[in-house]
Write an enzyme that holds these catalytic residues in place. Structure first.
Site, PDB file in Angstrom:
ATOM      1  N   SER A  72       0.840  -1.204   0.000  1.00  0.00           N
ATOM      2  CA  SER A  72       0.000   0.000   0.000  1.00  0.00           C
ATOM      3  C   SER A  72       0.871   1.249   0.000  1.00  0.00           C
ATOM      4  CB  SER A  72      -0.873   0.030   1.262  1.00  0.00           C
ATOM      5  OG  SER A  72      -1.932  -0.860   1.136  1.00  0.00           O
ATOM      6  N   HIS A 103      -3.439   0.897  -4.647  1.00  0.00           N
ATOM      7  CA  HIS A 103      -3.048  -0.283  -5.427  1.00  0.00           C
ATOM      8  C   HIS A 103      -3.562  -0.072  -6.852  1.00  0.00           C
ATOM      9  CE1 HIS A 103      -1.655  -2.899  -2.070  1.00  0.00           C
ATOM     10  NE2 HIS A 103      -2.416  -2.081  -1.384  1.00  0.00           N
ATOM     11  N   HIS A 125      -6.146  -8.721  -1.806  1.00  0.00           N
ATOM     12  CA  HIS A 125      -6.269  -9.034  -0.379  1.00  0.00           C
ATOM     13  C   HIS A 125      -7.503  -9.904  -0.142  1.00  0.00           C
ATOM     14  CE1 HIS A 125      -4.241  -5.078  -0.706  1.00  0.00           C
ATOM     15  NE2 HIS A 125      -3.531  -5.462   0.341  1.00  0.00           N
ATOM     16  N   TYR A 127      -9.611  -9.563   2.219  1.00  0.00           N
ATOM     17  CA  TYR A 127     -10.789  -8.764   2.598  1.00  0.00           C
ATOM     18  C   TYR A 127     -11.514  -8.157   1.396  1.00  0.00           C
ATOM     19  CZ  TYR A 127      -7.622  -4.727   2.137  1.00  0.00           C
ATOM     20  OH  TYR A 127      -6.723  -3.805   1.654  1.00  0.00           O
ATOM     21  N   GLU A 128     -10.855  -8.164   0.227  1.00  0.00           N
ATOM     22  CA  GLU A 128     -11.532  -7.659  -0.972  1.00  0.00           C
ATOM     23  C   GLU A 128     -12.591  -8.657  -1.454  1.00  0.00           C
ATOM     24  OE1 GLU A 128      -8.819  -5.584  -3.958  1.00  0.00           O
ATOM     25  OE2 GLU A 128      -7.352  -6.530  -2.628  1.00  0.00           O
ATOM     26  N   ALA A 155       2.731  -2.397   3.787  1.00  0.00           N
ATOM     27  CA  ALA A 155       2.581  -1.397   4.846  1.00  0.00           C
ATOM     28  C   ALA A 155       2.042  -2.154   6.059  1.00  0.00           C
ATOM     29  CB  ALA A 155       1.590  -0.328   4.415  1.00  0.00           C
ATOM     30  N   MET A 258      -2.280  -7.178   6.434  1.00  0.00           N
ATOM     31  CA  MET A 258      -3.371  -7.987   5.873  1.00  0.00           C
ATOM     32  C   MET A 258      -2.955  -8.619   4.549  1.00  0.00           C
ATOM     33  SD  MET A 258      -6.340  -5.105   6.443  1.00  0.00           S
ATOM     34  CE  MET A 258      -6.283  -4.001   7.851  1.00  0.00           C
ATOM     35  N   SER A 259      -1.675  -8.925   4.428  1.00  0.00           N
ATOM     36  CA  SER A 259      -1.211  -9.439   3.129  1.00  0.00           C
ATOM     37  C   SER A 259       0.040 -10.300   3.297  1.00  0.00           C
ATOM     38  CB  SER A 259      -0.899  -8.265   2.183  1.00  0.00           C
ATOM     39  OG  SER A 259       0.241  -7.564   2.641  1.00  0.00           O
ATOM     40  N   ASN A 282       2.307   2.890  10.961  1.00  0.00           N
ATOM     41  CA  ASN A 282       1.609   3.360  12.169  1.00  0.00           C
ATOM     42  C   ASN A 282       2.052   2.503  13.349  1.00  0.00           C
ATOM     43  OD1 ASN A 282      -0.097   1.442  10.433  1.00  0.00           O
ATOM     44  ND2 ASN A 282      -1.026   1.163  12.430  1.00  0.00           N
ATOM     45  N   HIS A 298      -6.284   4.221   6.968  1.00  0.00           N
ATOM     46  CA  HIS A 298      -5.615   3.962   5.678  1.00  0.00           C
ATOM     47  C   HIS A 298      -5.003   5.239   5.083  1.00  0.00           C
ATOM     48  CE1 HIS A 298      -4.527   1.448   2.351  1.00  0.00           C
ATOM     49  NE2 HIS A 298      -5.229   2.153   1.481  1.00  0.00           N
TER      50      HIS A 298
HETATM   51  O1  LIG Z   1      -0.327  -5.119   2.926  1.00  0.00           O
HETATM   52  P1  LIG Z   1      -0.525  -3.953   2.056  1.00  0.00           P
HETATM   53  O2  LIG Z   1      -1.102  -4.295   0.736  1.00  0.00           O
HETATM   54  O3  LIG Z   1       0.753  -3.134   1.918  1.00  0.00           O
HETATM   55  O4  LIG Z   1      -1.592  -2.993   2.765  1.00  0.00           O
HETATM   56  C1  LIG Z   1      -1.796  -2.812   4.157  1.00  0.00           C
HETATM   57  O5  LIG Z   1      -2.432  -1.571   4.307  1.00  0.00           O
HETATM   58  C2  LIG Z   1      -3.866  -1.731   4.209  1.00  0.00           C
HETATM   59  C3  LIG Z   1      -4.502  -1.140   5.421  1.00  0.00           C
HETATM   60  O6  LIG Z   1      -4.182   0.203   5.593  1.00  0.00           O
HETATM   61  C4  LIG Z   1      -4.124  -3.219   4.163  1.00  0.00           C
HETATM   62  O7  LIG Z   1      -4.367  -3.634   2.843  1.00  0.00           O
HETATM   63  C5  LIG Z   1      -2.836  -3.797   4.698  1.00  0.00           C
HETATM   64  O8  LIG Z   1      -2.586  -5.113   4.266  1.00  0.00           O
HETATM   65  N1  LIG Z   2      -3.794  -5.259  10.071  1.00  0.00           N
HETATM   66  C1  LIG Z   2      -3.149  -4.105   9.917  1.00  0.00           C
HETATM   67  N2  LIG Z   2      -2.748  -3.737   8.714  1.00  0.00           N
HETATM   68  C2  LIG Z   2      -2.090  -2.584   8.591  1.00  0.00           C
HETATM   69  N3  LIG Z   2      -1.559  -2.030   7.498  1.00  0.00           N
HETATM   70  C3  LIG Z   2      -0.982  -0.866   7.884  1.00  0.00           C
HETATM   71  N4  LIG Z   2      -1.141  -0.685   9.200  1.00  0.00           N
HETATM   72  C4  LIG Z   2      -1.815  -1.759   9.656  1.00  0.00           C
HETATM   73  C5  LIG Z   2      -2.263  -2.148  10.958  1.00  0.00           C
HETATM   74  O1  LIG Z   2      -2.084  -1.474  11.961  1.00  0.00           O
HETATM   75  N5  LIG Z   2      -2.919  -3.338  11.025  1.00  0.00           N
END
Ligand SMILES: O=P(O)(O)O[C@H]1O[C@H](CO)[C@@H](O)[C@H]1O
Ligand SMILES: Nc1nc2[nH]cnc2c(=O)[nH]1
Length: 328
Positions: A72, A103, A125, A127-128, A155, A258-259, A282, A298
């Protein structure tokens, strides 16, 4: 038209799915339509992956050796590729579409520091609404294009209290929370042309590449912003509760996202070398007394990623240069 789950990704289209109705199997029925329970690995049989890979190799005239997945806000990792051939996801046969801000949804093939590379400006992802096998399907496409090294970036929220926003965590291991819950990109019949039924995952993250990245971090003068740690992927799209973050910390997790984990599993299954890092966008609140502005969002994730794009690009470019020089 088949109305099964596998044929209805985001947008309700049947893009990116192969309907196994044609191949036979025991059908049930729902509202009068034939349904065949389809293990997620059957969504993309070897032949379909091969077709996608052929499309990319023929269309680009290249056989990339290194695959990059941009996290991200880290799409600029693909902008530094020279002589790029760009494939919009929607124009690639059987490819899903990106639905998340940050993305872009393009595959970029070209050269970087002398090496042939392909980069995903946009990942998929869970969650999509995509099953894990679909999220990580592009890794198999990379493999059949000729890719030997996967660079996966993301991220992530920093759980380790030593991590600051903007730091880079080189992944040396992961905790697969979706796997704990019984979900895997490798679920379903195994095709040995990709890899073994029961792949081992110890040493998934290439130690030489981690050590080289540490050296590069020193040369870039950012060694104090570089850590080595454990990543965990949760399903999202919600960020974590404080109790969940406390539990992850107790499990030895340093950063959460989440990836990536399912991509790494898929890459190791087909014997690719893996390098992965998290950009800490963060700090995760792990105490109820933590400030309210510690809540993740986000917009902040994207904004922080933008400020650290340059350092991430330089790290990736230098590491690719080393791989290229070592193999020349
Ligand atoms: O893992 P990437 O795709 O970098 O993105 C991260 O950032 C998003 C949440 O802010 C979520 O999609 C999490 O997985
Ligand atoms: N699950 C999760 N994904 C993120 N992607 C960027 N920051 C975060 C976070 O704090 N938690």
């Amino acid at each position: 038209m088949c109305s099964r789950d596998c044929c209805s990704g985001p947008g309700g289209s049947n893009r990116g799915n192969t309907c196994t109705d044609k191949k036979g199997g025991k059908a049930g029925s729902l509202n009068g339509e034939k349904i065949i329970p389809t293990p997620q690995s059957l969504l993309y049989p070897y032949e379909v992956i091969e077709e996608i890979a052929d499309f990319i190799v023929k269309g680009s005239g290249m056989r990339p050796k290194i695959g990059i997945i941009c996290g991200s806000g880290l799409g600029s990792l693909a902008d530094i590729i020279q002589d790029p051939k760009i494939f919009e996801y929607e124009k690639i046969p059987n490819f899903p579409v990106s639905t998340v801000e940050g993305h872009a949804g393009r595959l970029v093939v070209g050269t970087l520091e002398g090496a042939t590379v392909m980069a995903m400006q946009g990942r998929f992802h869970f969650y999509e609404g995509y099953p894990l096998a679909k999220c990580s399907m592009p890794v198999r496409v990379m493999k059949l294009c000729g890719v030997e090294y996967l660079f996966a970036t993301n991220a992530a929220g920093g759980i380790n209290p030593r991590f600051a926003v903007g730091d880079i965590m080189l992944m040396h291991d992961h905790v697969n929370m979706l796997g704990f819950a019984g979900n895997s990109p490798l679920q379903g019949p195994n095709d040995p042309r990709f890899g073994p039924r029961f792949p081992a995952l110890v040493n998934s993250y290439n130690k030489d590449l981690i050590n080289k990245a540490i050296e590069i971090g020193k040369a870039m003068g950012i060694e104090s912003n570089i850590h080595v740690g454990v990543y965990s992927c949760l399903g999202g799209p919600n960020y974590e509760t404080i109790a969940e973050l406390k539990a992850l910390r107790m499990m030895g997790v340093d950063a959460v996202g989440m990836s990536t984990v399912h991509e790494v599993i898929t890459a190791r299954h087909c014997d690719m070398k893996v390098f992965a890092f998290s950009l800490i966008t963060n700090k995760c609140a792990t105490e109820y007394s933590d400030k309210k502005d510690d809540e993740a969002n986000h917009e902040e994730v994207m904004a922080v990623a933008k400020t650290r794009q340059k350092a991430c690009c330089e790290l990736v470019a230098r590491l690719i240069r080393e791989i290229h020089l070592a193999s020349a």
